[in-house]
Design a protein around this motif. Structure first.
Motif, short mmCIF file in Angstrom:
data_model
loop_
_atom_site.label_atom_id
_atom_site.label_comp_id
_atom_site.label_asym_id
_atom_site.label_seq_id
_atom_site.Cartn_x
_atom_site.Cartn_y
_atom_site.Cartn_z
N VAL A 117 -1.91 28.02 8.29
CA VAL A 117 -1.80 28.87 7.11
C VAL A 117 -0.51 29.69 7.19
CG1 VAL A 117 -2.83 30.82 5.87
CG2 VAL A 117 -4.29 28.98 6.75
N GLY A 118 0.25 29.66 6.10
CA GLY A 118 1.49 30.43 6.03
C GLY A 118 2.71 29.71 6.57
N ARG A 119 2.54 28.55 7.21
CA ARG A 119 3.67 27.79 7.74
C ARG A 119 3.92 26.57 6.84
NH1 ARG A 119 3.39 25.87 13.84
NH2 ARG A 119 3.54 28.15 14.10
N ALA A 120 5.17 26.43 6.37
CA ALA A 120 5.50 25.36 5.44
C ALA A 120 5.10 24.00 5.99
CB ALA A 120 7.00 25.38 5.15
N ALA A 121 4.57 23.15 5.11
CA ALA A 121 4.12 21.81 5.49
C ALA A 121 4.72 20.79 4.53
CB ALA A 121 2.60 21.73 5.45
N SER A 122 4.85 19.57 4.99
CA SER A 122 5.41 18.49 4.19
C SER A 122 4.63 17.21 4.45
CB SER A 122 6.88 18.28 4.54
OG SER A 122 7.37 17.10 3.94
N VAL A 123 4.28 16.51 3.38
CA VAL A 123 3.64 15.21 3.46
C VAL A 123 4.55 14.18 2.81
CG1 VAL A 123 1.78 13.82 2.42
CG2 VAL A 123 1.22 15.93 3.63
N ARG A 124 4.73 13.04 3.48
CA ARG A 124 5.55 11.97 2.93
C ARG A 124 4.66 10.89 2.32
NH1 ARG A 124 9.61 8.44 6.60
NH2 ARG A 124 7.62 7.72 7.46
N ILE A 125 4.99 10.49 1.10
CA ILE A 125 4.32 9.40 0.38
C ILE A 125 5.31 8.24 0.34
CG2 ILE A 125 3.12 8.73 -1.73
CD1 ILE A 125 1.87 11.18 -0.44
N GLN A 126 4.88 7.04 0.75
CA GLN A 126 5.82 5.93 0.86
C GLN A 126 5.16 4.60 0.55
OE1 GLN A 126 7.58 5.44 4.82
NE2 GLN A 126 9.54 4.96 3.85
N MET B 149 0.83 -1.19 0.00
CA MET B 149 0.00 0.00 0.00
C MET B 149 0.87 1.24 0.00
SD MET B 149 -1.64 -0.19 3.82
CE MET B 149 -2.91 0.96 3.35
N VAL B 150 0.28 2.35 -0.37
CA VAL B 150 0.97 3.63 -0.31
C VAL B 150 0.45 4.36 0.91
CG1 VAL B 150 -0.71 4.68 -1.91
CG2 VAL B 150 1.50 5.77 -1.54
N SER B 151 1.36 4.78 1.78
CA SER B 151 0.98 5.46 3.01
C SER B 151 1.28 6.95 2.90
CB SER B 151 1.71 4.88 4.22
OG SER B 151 3.10 5.18 4.16
N VAL B 152 0.53 7.73 3.65
CA VAL B 152 0.65 9.19 3.62
C VAL B 152 0.74 9.70 5.05
CG1 VAL B 152 -0.43 11.35 2.87
CG2 VAL B 152 -0.76 9.27 1.52
N SER B 153 1.73 10.56 5.32
CA SER B 153 1.85 11.12 6.67
C SER B 153 2.28 12.57 6.58
CB SER B 153 2.86 10.34 7.51
OG SER B 153 4.16 10.42 6.94
N LEU B 154 1.73 13.37 7.47
CA LEU B 154 2.14 14.77 7.58
C LEU B 154 3.37 14.84 8.47
CD1 LEU B 154 1.41 17.79 7.01
CD2 LEU B 154 0.18 17.76 9.18
N ARG B 155 4.40 15.52 8.01
CA ARG B 155 5.65 15.60 8.75
C ARG B 155 5.39 16.19 10.14
NH1 ARG B 155 10.04 19.26 9.37
NH2 ARG B 155 12.06 18.21 9.43
N GLU C 238 -12.21 17.42 10.68
CA GLU C 238 -13.65 17.35 10.87
C GLU C 238 -14.37 18.11 9.76
OE1 GLU C 238 -15.26 15.56 13.18
OE2 GLU C 238 -13.28 14.80 13.71
N PRO C 239 -15.59 17.69 9.40
CA PRO C 239 -16.31 18.34 8.31
C PRO C 239 -16.41 19.85 8.48
CG PRO C 239 -17.46 16.36 9.00
CD PRO C 239 -16.36 16.57 9.99
N GLY C 240 -15.96 20.56 7.48
CA GLY C 240 -16.05 22.02 7.48
C GLY C 240 -15.02 22.73 8.32
N GLN C 241 -14.16 21.99 9.05
CA GLN C 241 -13.19 22.63 9.94
C GLN C 241 -11.78 22.64 9.40
OE1 GLN C 241 -13.45 21.13 13.96
NE2 GLN C 241 -15.69 21.13 13.95
N GLY C 242 -11.46 21.78 8.45
CA GLY C 242 -10.12 21.74 7.90
C GLY C 242 -9.18 20.85 8.71
N TRP C 243 -7.97 20.73 8.24
CA TRP C 243 -6.95 19.88 8.85
C TRP C 243 -6.29 20.66 9.98
CZ3 TRP C 243 -2.74 17.08 5.43
CH2 TRP C 243 -2.19 16.01 6.16
N SER C 244 -6.53 20.26 11.21
CA SER C 244 -6.08 21.04 12.36
C SER C 244 -4.56 21.09 12.48
CB SER C 244 -6.68 20.48 13.65
OG SER C 244 -6.31 19.12 13.84
N GLU C 245 -3.84 20.10 11.92
CA GLU C 245 -2.39 20.09 12.01
C GLU C 245 -1.72 21.07 11.05
OE1 GLU C 245 -4.21 17.41 11.96
OE2 GLU C 245 -3.68 16.19 13.71
N LEU C 246 -2.48 21.63 10.10
CA LEU C 246 -1.92 22.63 9.19
C LEU C 246 -2.07 24.02 9.77
CD1 LEU C 246 -3.16 21.57 5.62
CD2 LEU C 246 -1.01 20.98 6.75
#
Length: 363
Positions: free
Chosen positions: A202-211, A157-163, A192-200
């Protein structure tokens, strides 16, 4: 840390990404949805089964091959695709990610590509970097293992994780190569629906790893010729489906795209599942092609024997979706017929909300 510093750090440590943490911990509390496709005529049912992805899935309808023009070359009538829906090719545009005969489009409906990558064959991992302008995003990842059968490919499988966070989600690999040039713009919508990804932020660099990982051990794997792709799309305006108390339980896009055409949300209905099973009902448009999204939400933890739901009144291929999931289906013509959400297998969950949403072509 800004985006440049983050990119430099990831480059420095690109060869030492380490072992993926326990996958089961990352998906705790998430609902695994299953889709079952059925060939039907005017809503009658026969059997075929297909597995689908985990939570928050935004279904991508794909792009059917054109078959028959709906008019002469001088006519303004659209081409008709293999599914009977209007079809037009979407040319390459600035911002598209194109490689090896595949493409992530820069814009799909009202969603915008902010990070996309098509890996080299044999490349087992990579990172996607971006600077969020919103926390409302979809994260998609694909995995193909040429030369393997579907059964053998499903062992990976391909896994996805936020750094910087332990949370993971992912999807099974498939054998062969993708049949369509355009890769799905949809994916998991974290948060949660309508709330967005709480770990992000705005304006701060983010990285997601695909593996690429072993589906049993959740450890990094290597397969000759494996090809991974991944994309982050920032979402356009969303509409929320609410329960009786007014709490948002699901979010759906105000605009969807199918076969190169845009369809806008024009009607929706939602209601509790514990009233006669699933009483949600609405009517198809009086005429013309349309898309319909249906599903259930806030159904609680997955049960040992979950219910499957289907939408009665569909014409052509029909699907079933497991409780907690959703599905979007294209319909070549509307005639005002009733569309009703029904329990197809099992018993309705003790709580939750069912919904139906209608999309019609933009002028």
């Amino acid at each position: 840390m800004n985006l440049t510093d983050l990119r430099d750090e990831l480059t420095t440590h690109a060869d030492d990404l380490g072992t993926a943490p326990d996958f089961s911990a990352g998906v705790a509390g998430r609902v695994r949805t299953t889709r079952r496709r059925r060939a039907v005529a005017a809503g009658s049912v026969a059997a075929l089964t297909v597995a689908a992805l985990t939570v928050g899935v935004v279904t991508s309808l794909g792009r059917p091959a054109p078959t028959v023009p709906a008019g002469s070359p001088s006519s303004a009538a659209p081409m008709i695709g293999a599914d009977g829906m209007p079809f037009r090719s979407v040319p390459d545009a600035p911002g598209d990610v194109v490689k090896d005969g595949l493409r992530y489009r820069a814009e799909v409906a009202d969603d915008t590509l902010v990070a996309g990558f098509i890996g080299d064959r044999g490349q087992g991992q990579f990172s996607l970097l971006w600077e969020p302008t919103t926390t409302h995003v979809s994260v998609g990842a694909e995995c193909w293992l040429p030369g393997l059968t579907a059964e053998k490919a499903s062992a990976y499988m391909v896994s996805v994780s936020l750094r910087g966070t332990p949370g993971f989600f992912g999807s099974s690999c498939t054998g062969g190569r993708p049949q369509l040039r355009d890769l799905p713009a949809g994916g998991t919508v974290p948060g949660e629906p309508g709330q967005g990804w709480s770990e992000l932020t705005v304006g701060r660099a983010a990285s997601v790893r695909i593996q690429l990982v072993d589906a049993t051990t959740n450890k990094p794997a290597a397969v000759d010729g494996a090809q991974l792709t991944g994309a982050i799309y920032e979402l356009g305006p969303q509409a929320t489906m609410k329960d009786l108390s007014g709490k948002p339980v699901a979010a759906i896009p105000e605009v969807r795209e199918h076969a190169g055409y845009r369809y806008r949300l024009t009607a929706s209905v939602a209601g509790p599942l514990d009233v006669a099973g699933a009483p949600q009902e609405t009517a198809a448009p009086a005429s013309g092609p349309f898309l319909v999204t249906y599903g259930t939400a806030a159904t609680g933890s997955p049960r040992r024997e979950p219910a499957y739901f289907q939408l009665e009144g569909l014409v052509g291929e029909q699907t079933q979706t497991q409780e907690g999931g959703s599905e979007t289906t294209a319909q070549r013509s509307g005639d005002g017929r009733p569309l009703r959400l029904e329990v197809a297998e099992g018993s309705a969950p003790p709580g939750g909300t069912g919904y139906i949403a209608i999309y019609t072509p933009e002028p």
